[in-house]
Design an enzyme around this catalytic site. Structure first.
Site, PDB file in Angstrom:
ATOM      1  N   CYS A   1      -1.327  -0.556   2.080  1.00  0.00           N
ATOM      2  CA  CYS A   1      -1.724   0.684   2.221  1.00  0.00           C
ATOM      3  C   CYS A   1      -3.419   0.823   1.837  1.00  0.00           C
ATOM      4  O   CYS A   1      -3.900   2.001   2.251  1.00  0.00           O
ATOM      5  CB  CYS A   1      -1.120   1.665   1.158  1.00  0.00           C
ATOM      6  SG  CYS A   1       0.683   1.850   1.518  1.00  0.00           S
TER       7      CYS A   1
ATOM      8  N   HIS B   1       1.575   8.066  -0.807  1.00  0.00           N
ATOM      9  CA  HIS B   1       2.105   7.732   0.329  1.00  0.00           C
ATOM     10  C   HIS B   1       3.532   7.907  -0.071  1.00  0.00           C
ATOM     11  O   HIS B   1       4.063   7.324  -0.942  1.00  0.00           O
ATOM     12  CB  HIS B   1       1.646   6.274   0.696  1.00  0.00           C
ATOM     13  CG  HIS B   1       2.516   5.834   2.004  1.00  0.00           C
ATOM     14  ND1 HIS B   1       2.854   6.696   3.022  1.00  0.00           N
ATOM     15  CD2 HIS B   1       2.938   4.514   2.220  1.00  0.00           C
ATOM     16  CE1 HIS B   1       3.559   5.885   3.968  1.00  0.00           C
ATOM     17  NE2 HIS B   1       3.845   4.701   3.193  1.00  0.00           N
TER      18      HIS B   1
ATOM     19  N   GLU C   1       6.218  30.591   2.037  1.00  0.00           N
ATOM     20  CA  GLU C   1       5.619  30.760   1.168  1.00  0.00           C
ATOM     21  C   GLU C   1       4.606  29.421   0.652  1.00  0.00           C
ATOM     22  O   GLU C   1       3.714  29.513   0.106  1.00  0.00           O
ATOM     23  CB  GLU C   1       6.201  31.294  -0.105  1.00  0.00           C
ATOM     24  CG  GLU C   1       5.432  31.612  -1.296  1.00  0.00           C
ATOM     25  CD  GLU C   1       4.407  32.560  -1.305  1.00  0.00           C
ATOM     26  OE1 GLU C   1       4.303  33.385  -0.300  1.00  0.00           O
ATOM     27  OE2 GLU C   1       3.593  32.606  -2.294  1.00  0.00           O
TER      28      GLU C   1
ATOM     29  N   HIS D   1       8.729   6.674   9.363  1.00  0.00           N
ATOM     30  CA  HIS D   1       8.091   5.769   8.291  1.00  0.00           C
ATOM     31  C   HIS D   1       7.847   6.541   6.868  1.00  0.00           C
ATOM     32  O   HIS D   1       8.359   6.484   5.861  1.00  0.00           O
ATOM     33  CB  HIS D   1       6.790   5.249   8.917  1.00  0.00           C
ATOM     34  CG  HIS D   1       5.877   4.187   7.891  1.00  0.00           C
ATOM     35  ND1 HIS D   1       5.162   3.534   8.053  1.00  0.00           N
ATOM     36  CD2 HIS D   1       5.726   4.450   6.350  1.00  0.00           C
ATOM     37  CE1 HIS D   1       4.626   3.025   7.064  1.00  0.00           C
ATOM     38  NE2 HIS D   1       5.001   3.611   6.056  1.00  0.00           N
TER      39      HIS D   1
ATOM     40  N   HIS E   1       7.893   7.788   1.183  1.00  0.00           N
ATOM     41  CA  HIS E   1       8.723   7.433   1.953  1.00  0.00           C
ATOM     42  C   HIS E   1      10.036   8.453   2.263  1.00  0.00           C
ATOM     43  O   HIS E   1      10.954   8.239   2.451  1.00  0.00           O
ATOM     44  CB  HIS E   1       9.141   6.290   1.964  1.00  0.00           C
ATOM     45  CG  HIS E   1       8.674   4.906   2.611  1.00  0.00           C
ATOM     46  ND1 HIS E   1       8.808   3.413   2.500  1.00  0.00           N
ATOM     47  CD2 HIS E   1       7.138   4.870   2.799  1.00  0.00           C
ATOM     48  CE1 HIS E   1       7.824   2.897   2.700  1.00  0.00           C
ATOM     49  NE2 HIS E   1       6.933   3.690   3.070  1.00  0.00           N
TER      50      HIS E   1
END
Lengths: 220, 220, 220, 220
Positions: free
Chosen positions: D80, D98, D122, D172, D100
């Site tokens: 990443c 990140h 909201e 992903h 998943h």
């Protein structure tokens, strides 16, 4: 002067618990407690599972700030403050919980009128004054761009629905109160359970509104 | 005199665990344990994840109170007491769990007769005496306005369904027991799992009632 | 002699974690670890979130018991033992997880053939040797009345599906392995995620089997 | 030299929290924090709920490694890394998450165009610059076989959607950022909530895209 240690500590503890219940994610939601004429609440926009005792604001019953966190923390009073105060003023509450539970939001959207209704569920008995055969009615008010703008319609709902301990805010969440933090929390758990049950029954194609109309419930 | 420290401590610990499982929210539900002829249970209407050892009531097998929390705590005996006692009296139970799990409530509403039925699920083997090919049957009794009024129908279900270790209460929850707290807890987890599986299969349009009728299960 | 403290401690710790994931409720499921030619596993029918280090059995690779809990505990070897041993013998595993996750059970029932299949999901890359564009295939074997009777069909599935690290057992759960406990756990989490994704996509009316057939996925 | 203790400790702590939220199971996902011109991130393929402070990589803003875990640990930089760096370079981020989360994956699949859209919720207000009446738009990019190959399309999405703080990756997960770790986490929780709400509304047959089109919402 640093008073109300117990109330502050409870708010920190309960916010952490509410986080695990999914009620206060994304810094939303919270709880306010009133004790000995003082009103305690968490600041605006902070992570509720990481609150510290010294972050708690103390107000009087008119909403004037008596104690606030150190200036260098740059913490602001919660926009919920006027809404919490309404429950203290109009309904004699001792604590108010504001939850963003997804069940509350979904319940506000599957109700056909401006009320969420459910009857014949044991958990209804967890709401003060309600019995198993009663229909629990929770008013739903429209959401507004700014939290403070909810005050008028929340007040109206509190005055119109004299036996409710909760007001749903459409697409937003729910305000729940009780005579003290224990009752407010019990109420909040019961309402949340009933919202969830209603949603799950709808997914299963079973009506939750009344006993007689249940498709899958043809016991004799 | 303060006896049964282990049973009391277990009740406190298990109630906290059951809270995280969603079985005892809103002060509902609980567990009772019998040890050396004494019956231990939590008081009525308290937050089950915040119980203290000194809050536990001790009864004899006839339901007479032997020990109770300090008067200033104003705690009352649970309305479940007569129901717990029936499982001790009629079924030789050593522990009884009362759960308000939403899965139990939903299971009581998707069953077409006054019985919840499921077969061909591995978790059925977690119920004493049951095998994978057996059909697990859980009787469903109607709910009443007051918990104590369930006693007669619970007794009837216990007498009629001699191999069940659980009775569902429609729109309310489930009573589950076992020879000791370990078996009662194992039973409660297995029943809850089977209720959930049944509900999820229904959402997916797959029948759970028997092996052969499964739409999506055309293995050869 | 009390060896393998680290493996025993890991089993206790991982079982507690798996309990919170819903993999080992009702005493079902568990994990076995192989270390320096010795095989470690929890006993049969115990509450997996309350295991103690001294409850762990130690076997050799042929399944002969080397160490067992004190006789007064009356603990029996897990019925999963021959199944765990197959993964060590046939697939060179260093650890095997047996989960009763409801997602595994549901995945075993929504699959149309004797295989669970999914492709084009990032989490597939968590399974050793698999890429995003590959189709993950998990064989599904029929359940049997006794766990030990699964051994033959599990062995056949292991021999036939040489690239799988998991075998689903219909209406029961899943066996997952890896070269060591870390890989076994990573595999188990990825398979469980993929089972859940497949089930949720089905509820939403979106196919998960392949990229091109997705109704709701008309990106260009 | 072992700097950035606070950032490292935060990453370890937040990864454990994200694990319980289901965002980083199977070693996937993670968080990177930038502090005083240094970039901190967890290594590739490790169990995120079991990270240690000494496992954290430290990079400069160009992605050159300044500090890494001991060689004997054989830990590799996260795939990443180039994606995290894009958020720092192009969007002035102070932290990038990140996830998943299964809700992100489902949200990427129920959206009809290459964008996830939601309005009148909201929790939208939890995203910097957004109001209740605004439509939140999250671009969805296609997944690739290798994480690093997402860099170009992620960069394009970041440049095209100037007000987004998140990019969904189809099948992903999602990349979310903020000016610091608190804002990144608040954003991540709000986006996840909105993905979940959208999915649940779809299951209930209620549209979430706009206020006026809601079938079940005929309040007047």
């Amino acid at each position: 002067m640093n008073s109300g240690g117990e109330a502050k500590s409870l708010i920190v503890d309960l916010c952490r618990q509410f986080y695990t219940l999914g009620w206060v994610s994304g810094t939303g939601g919270g709880i306010s407690i009133k004790e000995n004429g003082k009103v305690y609440m968490a600041p605006s926009g902070v992570q509720k599972e990481r609150l510290h005792i010294e972050d708690i604001f103390v107000l009087d019953e008119q909403g004037r700030i008596l104690e606030m966190p150190q200036a260098e923390k740059k913490l602001k009073l919660s926009a919920c403050a006027p809404l919490f105060l309404k429950a203290y003023e109009l309904r004699g509450a001792g604590a108010v919980i504001h939850s963003h539970s997804i069940y509350a939001v979904l319940a506000s959207l599957i109700s056909e009128q401006e009320e969420f209704r459910i009857s014949h569920m044991e958990m209804i008995k967890g709401i003060r004054g309600m019995g198993y055969h009663d229909t629990l009615v929770v008013p739903i008010i429209k959401n507004t761009a700014y939290e403070g703008d909810l005050t008028t319609s929340l007040e109206q709902a509190m005055l119109k629905y004299k036996s409710t301990f909760a007001v749903l805010v459409e697409r937003h969440g729910v305000y729940v109160w009780g005579k003290d933090w224990k009752e407010a929390k019990t109420h909040a758990e019961c309402y949340d359970y009933l919202f969830q049950a209603s949603i799950e029954l709808r997914k299963l194609g079973v009506s939750s509104n009344s006993f007689t109309c249940c498709i899958a419930n043809n016991h004799t």
